[in-house]
Write a protein that holds these residues in place. Structure first.
Motif, short mmCIF file in Angstrom:
data_model
loop_
_atom_site.label_atom_id
_atom_site.label_comp_id
_atom_site.label_asym_id
_atom_site.label_seq_id
_atom_site.Cartn_x
_atom_site.Cartn_y
_atom_site.Cartn_z
N UNK A 17 9.05 -6.07 10.95
CA UNK A 17 8.28 -5.51 12.06
C UNK A 17 6.90 -5.33 11.46
N UNK A 18 6.56 -5.87 10.14
CA UNK A 18 5.23 -6.37 9.50
C UNK A 18 5.14 -7.51 9.08
N UNK A 19 3.76 -7.81 8.82
CA UNK A 19 3.16 -9.29 8.75
C UNK A 19 3.98 -10.04 7.60
N UNK A 70 10.42 1.36 13.23
CA UNK A 70 11.53 2.26 13.32
C UNK A 70 12.49 1.89 12.06
N UNK A 71 13.34 2.97 11.81
CA UNK A 71 14.12 2.77 10.57
C UNK A 71 14.84 1.20 10.59
N UNK A 123 9.63 8.81 5.63
CA UNK A 123 8.24 8.49 5.10
C UNK A 123 7.68 7.17 5.71
N UNK A 124 8.49 6.12 5.22
CA UNK A 124 8.04 4.61 5.84
C UNK A 124 7.98 4.54 7.09
N UNK A 125 8.70 4.96 7.84
CA UNK A 125 9.05 5.01 9.32
C UNK A 125 7.49 5.58 9.88
N UNK A 141 0.64 -1.23 -0.04
CA UNK A 141 -0.17 -0.33 0.09
C UNK A 141 0.93 1.32 0.01
N UNK A 142 1.74 1.15 0.88
CA UNK A 142 2.96 2.35 0.94
C UNK A 142 3.58 2.58 -0.59
#
Length: 520
Positions: free
Chosen positions: A455-457, A434-435, A426-428, A256-257
């Motif tokens: 840190x994402x599914x 976190x970066x 921007x993603x953070x 999505x990002x």
């Protein structure tokens, strides 16, 4: 090597070229006659993968033989630690003067430069050890100067890729059908080919090492005449994607990002006037047609280089490699560019033509085993009879060229992506992480593909049932066992390939005991 009294290396790399875009592998539209001939004279690797993207990090992996997790130069602008060696430094030890035409996008180690050194103002540095035959970073100054000398009126780099303003597009053709202001003869692709040929023309009787890097088919998506009209968009396959970008983005927060980033005009293609998420099918097909045209234009230049080698007889002494840094989404999953976890961004071409008699039995074959960009540095060094540095994560491909059995070879390809944004966050900010958590690693097997985010599914795809990766099975209880097996394989891969520059050495009472890295 006794049948090669003189050894030369022509290492050709393009930019953003999808593996399928070769007529030698059966693409229904793309014409690459010169690369097809190279494949007939050498070996084509059908399952070859980049280690990462974008350009700088991917080329770093290719030119150091290291996975991203070890060299850690993850973004265009992330410094490359000076302690790492690379292909240029290693071939210098063999007496070669490795010469670059194009670019490597190497970000220098700032610890060895004064704060105001201009090299710290750009990520488009040159790989340490390379002699520059022609540097063509984004500003393209040498080429633009050549255009101006020929009478073209350009103010700066921003003007050079503008389409012809008065060009009348025929019905059924999209915006990118309009040709460039410059002719094909004066294009940067031809300019590159000319520069390499001039350099080769006075070095026929000596060993040399050339790394020739063509920009195309990297955006902007525009081609000079007559290439712009080479492919009819109406006859081309449409991009594979969900019914809308919004629906596509539901697969994963990172996707999505990535889709949202395409809303900014010029983010992907500098002079394209439309939102890439809003264009209709005709525009998508035209962009694909023009992309294929740029591929054919590069193929023509490769044909010129190969013709020179054959005319001079140097083809009998020259190892020729064709590959690229990473691939291109080309509208699949509504994406353009290389910011994704899909195969279309990492599956890249590789053709190797080995002139040795030992390779005669494999000419014209196509290899279906998984190979990776990190394999190229060990391959070149073994071909030159040099030691392979401990840092290299890849393995030499000479066994494939020689037709020798390979009982122990990788069963998956691996790639990683670092999407942190040190400067703008921007993603953070968008994802709430976190970066140091803005990373994923992918394990790509013959059937299953597993993508692990810090840190994402995670994601899991069954490529036999779902070759275009449209259905994520990570949350399906029926695939819990597969998820576990893939996660364990990835952990084992990372443990096996954690940096081992010194770990293969041991100090004893008799001095250093050293285990040589595995060549094959």
């Amino acid at each position: 090597m006794s049948d090669l009294p003189i050894r030369k290396v022509l290492f050709i790399s393009a930019d953003q070229w999808r593996a399928e875009c070769l007529s030698a592998v059966g693409h229904p539209a793309v014409k690459t006659p010169h690369l097809d001939q190279l494949a007939r004279e050498g070996v084509l690797f059908r399952r070859h993968y980049a280690q990462t993207s974008p350009c700088g990090p991917s080329r770093t992996s290719m030119l150091t033989g290291m996975y991203l997790m070890n060299h850690r130069s993850g973004r265009n602008g992330t410094p490359l630690d000076r302690r790492h060696t690379n292909i240029a430094l290693e071939v210098r030890k063999a007496g070669y003067d490795p010469t670059l035409f194009g670019y490597t996008d190497t970000s220098p180690d700032p610890r060895y430069h004064a704060p105001d050194d201009p090299v710290l103002k750009t990520y488009e540095g040159v790989l340490p050890g390379m002699t520059v035959g022609l540097q063509l970073p984004d500003h393209m100054a040498p080429w633009i100067a050549d255009l101006k000398a020929k009478g073209y009126q350009f103010r700066d780099r921003w003007d050079v890729y503008k389409p012809q303003a008065d060009f009348v597009r025929p019905s059924g053709r999209g915006h990118s059908y309009a040709p460039t202001l410059f002719s094909a003869e004066d294009s940067e692709t031809n300019f590159m080919g000319n520069a390499v040929l001039r350099w080769l023309s006075v070095r026929r009787d000596e060993p040399w090492f050339v790394h020739a890097v063509f920009l195309r088919p990297h955006p902007p998506i525009i081609a000079p005449e007559p290439y712009n009209a080479l492919y009819d968009p109406a006859t081309l396959a449409m991009a594979v994607r969900a019914t809308s970008a919004e629906e596509e983005g539901c697969q994963h927060p990172f996707l999505k990002l990535a889709l949202a980033s395409l809303r900014e005009k010029g983010a992907y293609d500098e002079h394209y006037p439309h939102d890439h998420l809003e264009i209709d099918e005709a525009e998508v097909r035209q962009l694909r047609a023009t992309y294929y045209a740029m591929i054919t234009q590069v193929d023509d230049q490769i044909g010129r280089l190969m013709a020179h080698l054959k005319e001079t007889g140097e083809d009998r002494h020259t190892l020729v490699i064709f590959t690229c840094d990473h691939a291109e989404m080309l509208g699949d999953h509504w994406l353009w560019g290389k910011t994704s976890y899909f195969d279309q961004a990492y599956h890249i071409p590789l053709i190797i033509r080995d002139p040795r008699r030992a390779a005669d039995g494999t000419r014209g074959t196509q290899i279906d085993r998984f190979t990776e960009a990190v394999d190229l540095m060990p391959t070149i060094l073994e071909w030159l009879g040099r030691d392979i540095p401990h840092q290299c994560d890849g393995r030499s491909l000479l066994s494939f060229l020689e037709g020798a059995p390979l009982p122990h070879w990788r069963e998956e390809a691996h790639f990683e992506f670092d999407f942190q944004d040190i400067a703008h966050q921007i993603p953070e900010t968008t994802l709430g992480i976190a970066s140091d958590q803005c990373r994923f690693a992918a394990l790509r097997g013959r059937r299953f593909k597993y993508v692990h985010f810090a840190a994402l599914p995670p994601l899991l795809f069954d490529l036999e049932q779902d070759p275009f990766e449209q259905t994520n099975l990570a949350e399906d209880p029926a695939h819990a066992g597969t998820m576990l097996a893939c996660a364990q394989k990835m952990l084992s891969w990372r443990m096996e390939h954690a940096e081992h520059v010194l770990s293969r050495m041991f100090i004893t009472e008799n001095g250093i005991v050293e285990q040589a890295p595995r060549r094959r």
